[in-house]
Design an enzyme around this catalytic site. Sequence first.
Site, PDB file in Angstrom:
ATOM      1  N   GLU A  45       0.771  -1.165  -0.039  1.00 30.69           N
ATOM      2  CA  GLU A  45       0.024   0.128  -0.144  1.00 30.69           C
ATOM      3  C   GLU A  45       1.258   1.736   0.185  1.00 30.69           C
ATOM      4  O   GLU A  45       0.435   2.210  -0.684  1.00 30.69           O
ATOM      5  CB  GLU A  45      -0.684  -0.191   1.542  1.00 30.69           C
ATOM      6  CG  GLU A  45      -2.009  -1.035   0.648  1.00 30.69           C
ATOM      7  CD  GLU A  45      -1.869  -2.621   1.113  1.00 30.69           C
ATOM      8  OE1 GLU A  45      -0.488  -2.375   2.434  1.00 30.69           O
ATOM      9  OE2 GLU A  45      -2.874  -3.768   1.491  1.00 30.69           O
TER      10      GLU A  45
ATOM     11  N   HIS B 275      -9.818  -6.013  10.237  1.00 31.05           N
ATOM     12  CA  HIS B 275     -10.713  -5.576   8.533  1.00 31.05           C
ATOM     13  C   HIS B 275     -11.722  -5.069   8.968  1.00 31.05           C
ATOM     14  O   HIS B 275     -12.737  -5.655   7.920  1.00 31.05           O
ATOM     15  CB  HIS B 275     -10.737  -7.832   7.260  1.00 31.05           C
ATOM     16  CG  HIS B 275      -9.458  -7.753   7.589  1.00 31.05           C
ATOM     17  ND1 HIS B 275      -8.731  -8.495   8.590  1.00 31.05           N
ATOM     18  CD2 HIS B 275      -8.726  -7.457   6.171  1.00 31.05           C
ATOM     19  CE1 HIS B 275      -7.174  -8.461   7.834  1.00 31.05           C
ATOM     20  NE2 HIS B 275      -7.130  -8.294   6.174  1.00 31.05           N
TER      21      HIS B 275
END
Lengths: 331, 326
Positions: free
Chosen positions: A60, A129
């Site tokens: 990322e 998550h």
Amino acid sequence: MRSITLSQAVNEAIAEEMRLDSSVFLIGEDVAEAGTPFKITSGLVEEFGTERVIDTPISEPGFMGLAVGAAMTGSRPIVDIMFGDFLFLIMDQLCNQAAKAHYMSGGKLNVPLVVRTNLGATRRSAAQHSQSLHALVSHIPGLKIAMPSSAYEAKGLLKTAIRDDNPVVIFEDKLMYQDKADVPEDEYLIPFGEAAVLQEGNQVTLIGTSSMRQVCEEAALILADEKISVEIIDPRTLVPLDEKTILNSAKKTGRVVVVDEGHQNFGVTAEIASRISEKAFYYLDAPVIRMGAMDVPVPFSPVLEDLTVPTAEKVASNARKIIAGELVHEL
Amino acid sequence: MSYEVKMPQLGMNQDTALVVAWFKKEGDKIEKGDPLFEVETDKATMEVEAQKEGYLSKIKVDEGSEVPVGQLLALISDTNEDSHNGQTDLAGSDAFEPMEPDAEPINDKSIENEVQNIEDPSDRKELVNRITRNNVGSAGGKVLASPKAKFAAKEMGFDLAELRNSGIAEPFHFADLGRVPQSPSFSSIYMQVSAEAFDALILKSETAKRSLLFSKFTSSAWSFVFEDSFLEVIFKDTNGESYVETTTEAVSSSDVANTITLIDLCDTRISAYETGSNKLTLSFSQLRNELTICFSFNERILKFPDAVKFLNELGARIEDPILQLI
């Protein structure tokens, strides 16, 4: 009017903007071949090719930094951050670089970049998550934050975000990707900083962001059976925030419950509640109530996970209490 | 002559106590039994009442101070002069023994813990006031009310302490303002208008009922004068039966600040009906072509100029029903 899923609405918004403007490209993990784990970007690579729909390694910070540079030099990247939880990995690129470049270059640089990511618990995805981290980035000046609450908002807000010359972070609720809503075939944009008044009422205002709008709507149905008149507001964007609509409603009803899925401590609900208390104080007939997710890492146990988020019953119960003049929190 | 006020012993093992608040200032006149100050120990909070009448000539200990039992807190003198020249006559002073608090100390552990866990001194004081009031039943301390209720009360020139006196639970909310017990500021205003056009309207129509028309005209006049306000019209007949005739907007009862009762006396020889309550009341009576309307209201809730505006508007509509259509 046709009804499509939130996932389809996002796909349409990206495809339409990519057709209109060749500087728009999509980048992220699994956006091309796999179409993301939620199958949102399926079909885009077939139409636009691998030069504009770019699969990245699992890195990322790397692809976010690449996108910030591309945005500074004339492209309009849409960065897909697979889970909102991974925002922590791109904090420097997003908050120190993208948010500040325009200011620090004396206006010479723009960063027309969109970070598309998600929020929301109760998907049994455990603590890393399941977070709703929109408050985190709302705190940084230079970023705009959009929170679509249905397929209609998802499309209109994303198109506006892609055309905006500033970095925008847009959070979709990952549990709503398959939810359908009426979405016009014709092109439309939803301007930033304009809240939606979804239902008018005069005894209590429920302010719900993202999927909490549905929670507020369900709560309003429960309260309607008790002849309680509820106003529902969806701010749609947190930055800029439509203070005017919120304050007008607070002044009208004198009672407000703010519902958001981020953690309650130091969160979005606190910001909105505080602005109401500061600017509509003399119109309030009850304390402004914040309802966020419990201040714990989201549990993996389904039973416990469900307890951490605001529910329609809890919202209705708090609304009922402040209307009756009861205390929600002990003095 | 001066009397000493000392920190009372309020518990068995208590050595010190906190002076939470003084209810009187230096120079204030004091009656025996007036709440004088509030103390807090590790077990309870309570108010201490004055044992002597006189003037509070000197306060020796500030609010928020923790002081040992028996310490001199203040002086009460017979005359008000002492407070200005600072002279005290301790030689002739009777030892001042505070009265036993008039209620049991609070033993509720949860309240105790709550008091101790609050860090902000202002919160603490408010809570202490609240607990003291609820448990010891005194009439002192800050009135707890929502900002809206406070603001509206101020606009209306209404003292929220009256609500406390009437036993309504705090914190007060906006709707509580409508629950003020009967008070002397009740007023009535009369108006005479021509009923010709109104009667003609009823004659022409086959369905129009007089009571319904009165209600409709009343609620329209109300909405016209008080734009954002909601009104429920109750019709009361001469048999004493009441029913809701019309409502400007469907809202449940907690927000109702305005309910108006209509009484039709046109078929009787009675000329007016005044209620003398906080309720808004309109009576209609008729002599030939002249309609007399009497409007009763409480000036604490509805201001006189507003009442005049409303009644005038209603009169105009009755004299010229076409206004109802505009």
